[in-house]
Motif scaffolding. Structure first.
Motif, mmCIF file in Angstrom:
data_model
loop_
_atom_site.group_PDB
_atom_site.id
_atom_site.type_symbol
_atom_site.label_atom_id
_atom_site.label_comp_id
_atom_site.label_asym_id
_atom_site.label_seq_id
_atom_site.Cartn_x
_atom_site.Cartn_y
_atom_site.Cartn_z
ATOM 1 N N ALA A 5 -4.127 1.195 0.859
ATOM 2 C CA ALA A 5 -2.967 1.005 1.720
ATOM 3 C C ALA A 5 -3.161 1.767 3.021
ATOM 4 C CB ALA A 5 -1.711 1.511 1.011
ATOM 5 N N ALA A 6 -2.579 1.258 4.086
ATOM 6 C CA ALA A 6 -2.674 1.948 5.370
ATOM 7 C C ALA A 6 -1.930 3.268 5.294
ATOM 8 C CB ALA A 6 -2.089 1.068 6.471
ATOM 9 N N MET A 7 -2.542 4.305 5.861
ATOM 10 C CA MET A 7 -1.920 5.621 5.845
ATOM 11 C C MET A 7 -0.851 5.680 6.913
ATOM 12 S SD MET A 7 -3.682 9.358 6.038
ATOM 13 C CE MET A 7 -4.323 9.255 4.384
ATOM 14 N N GLY A 59 -11.421 7.572 16.872
ATOM 15 C CA GLY A 59 -10.949 6.215 17.115
ATOM 16 C C GLY A 59 -9.734 6.273 18.005
ATOM 17 N N GLU A 60 -8.731 5.431 17.706
ATOM 18 C CA GLU A 60 -7.503 5.442 18.502
ATOM 19 C C GLU A 60 -6.895 6.836 18.555
ATOM 20 O OE1 GLU A 60 -4.692 2.501 17.233
ATOM 21 O OE2 GLU A 60 -6.191 0.909 17.311
ATOM 22 N N ALA A 61 -6.871 7.491 17.431
ATOM 23 C CA ALA A 61 -6.379 8.865 17.350
ATOM 24 C C ALA A 61 -7.433 9.663 16.589
ATOM 25 C CB ALA A 61 -5.048 8.919 16.612
ATOM 26 N N GLY A 62 -7.743 10.835 17.083
ATOM 27 C CA GLY A 62 -8.722 11.671 16.398
ATOM 28 C C GLY A 62 -8.079 12.435 15.258
ATOM 29 N N LYS A 111 -10.255 8.153 6.711
ATOM 30 C CA LYS A 111 -10.526 7.287 7.872
ATOM 31 C C LYS A 111 -10.254 5.823 7.529
ATOM 32 C CE LYS A 111 -14.674 5.495 9.822
ATOM 33 N NZ LYS A 111 -14.390 4.235 9.351
ATOM 34 N N SER A 112 -10.661 5.404 6.331
ATOM 35 C CA SER A 112 -10.472 4.000 5.956
ATOM 36 C C SER A 112 -9.005 3.625 5.829
ATOM 37 C CB SER A 112 -11.206 3.696 4.647
ATOM 38 O OG SER A 112 -10.525 4.255 3.539
ATOM 39 N N LEU A 113 -8.141 4.598 5.695
ATOM 40 C CA LEU A 113 -6.706 4.332 5.571
ATOM 41 C C LEU A 113 -5.972 4.382 6.903
ATOM 42 C CD1 LEU A 113 -6.006 6.527 2.420
ATOM 43 C CD2 LEU A 113 -6.256 4.040 2.519
ATOM 44 N N MET A 114 -6.668 4.784 7.958
ATOM 45 C CA MET A 114 -6.018 4.972 9.250
ATOM 46 C C MET A 114 -6.295 3.789 10.168
ATOM 47 S SD MET A 114 -6.598 8.997 9.766
ATOM 48 C CE MET A 114 -5.244 9.043 10.913
#
Length: 166
Positions: A5-7, A59-62, A111-114
């Motif tokens: 799921a997306a974090m 990425g978009e946010a560190g 990272k995979s959730l963000m």
């Protein structure tokens, strides 16, 4: 090990997602499938001679994932990850390598959730926490074999994200 799921940054479920990632890692690579890792209940003691390992998602946010534990805990963790017995020698670099591996796996799953996370930096480890101007947004307090382990997520400043994107 990804939870799928997306974090949602700052949500109560974020702590549960990080806990689940850490539990999956320990069950698969450290404790042989047992439920050896759980949440710390009550006041958290200080870490004795701590070691720290971290990895940044750029990425978009560190976001930095930082894992901290006392040296004795790191020593036992390294023995388990390396398949060593109590009498086998361990160097300081072995402890740091074990911590880097833990931070890299947890950080990769975070990272995979963000949304919009691009790449992971190589993991770092030291006896001191990494320098940085970011802000801690989450701390997950864990108990493994009676000892504390901290996993924290940090929002990196725009300057830090830009610097790491180069």
């Amino acid at each position: 090990m990804s939870r799928g799921a997306a974090m949602d940054t700052g949500s109560p479920s974020e702590e549960q997602q990080v806990l689940g990632i850490a539990q999956d890692l320990f069950a698969a690579m450290v404790d042989g499938g047992t439920d050896g890792l759980g949440s710390w209940a009550g006041p958290m003691p200080g870490l004795e001679d701590p070691l720290h390992a971290w990895v940044d998602a750029i990425g978009e946010a560190g976001t930095r994932t930082l894992v901290s534990a006392g040296e004795g805990t790191c020593r036992e963790l390294a023995r388990r990850l390396l398949g060593l017995g109590d009498a086998d020698p361990l160097e300081q670099e072995d402890l740091l390598d074990a911590m880097r591996e833990v931070a890299n796996i947890i950080g990769g799953n975070v990272k995979s959730l963000m949304p919009g996370a691009g790449r992971l930096t190589p993991p770092g480890a030291d006896t001191a926490p990494p320098p940085g101007r970011g802000s801690r947004r989450l701390e997950v307090r864990l108990r493994w074999r009676g000892a504390p382990i901290l996993v924290s997520l940090w929002s990196l400043t725009d300057d830090e994200t830009e610097e790491r994107n180069r």
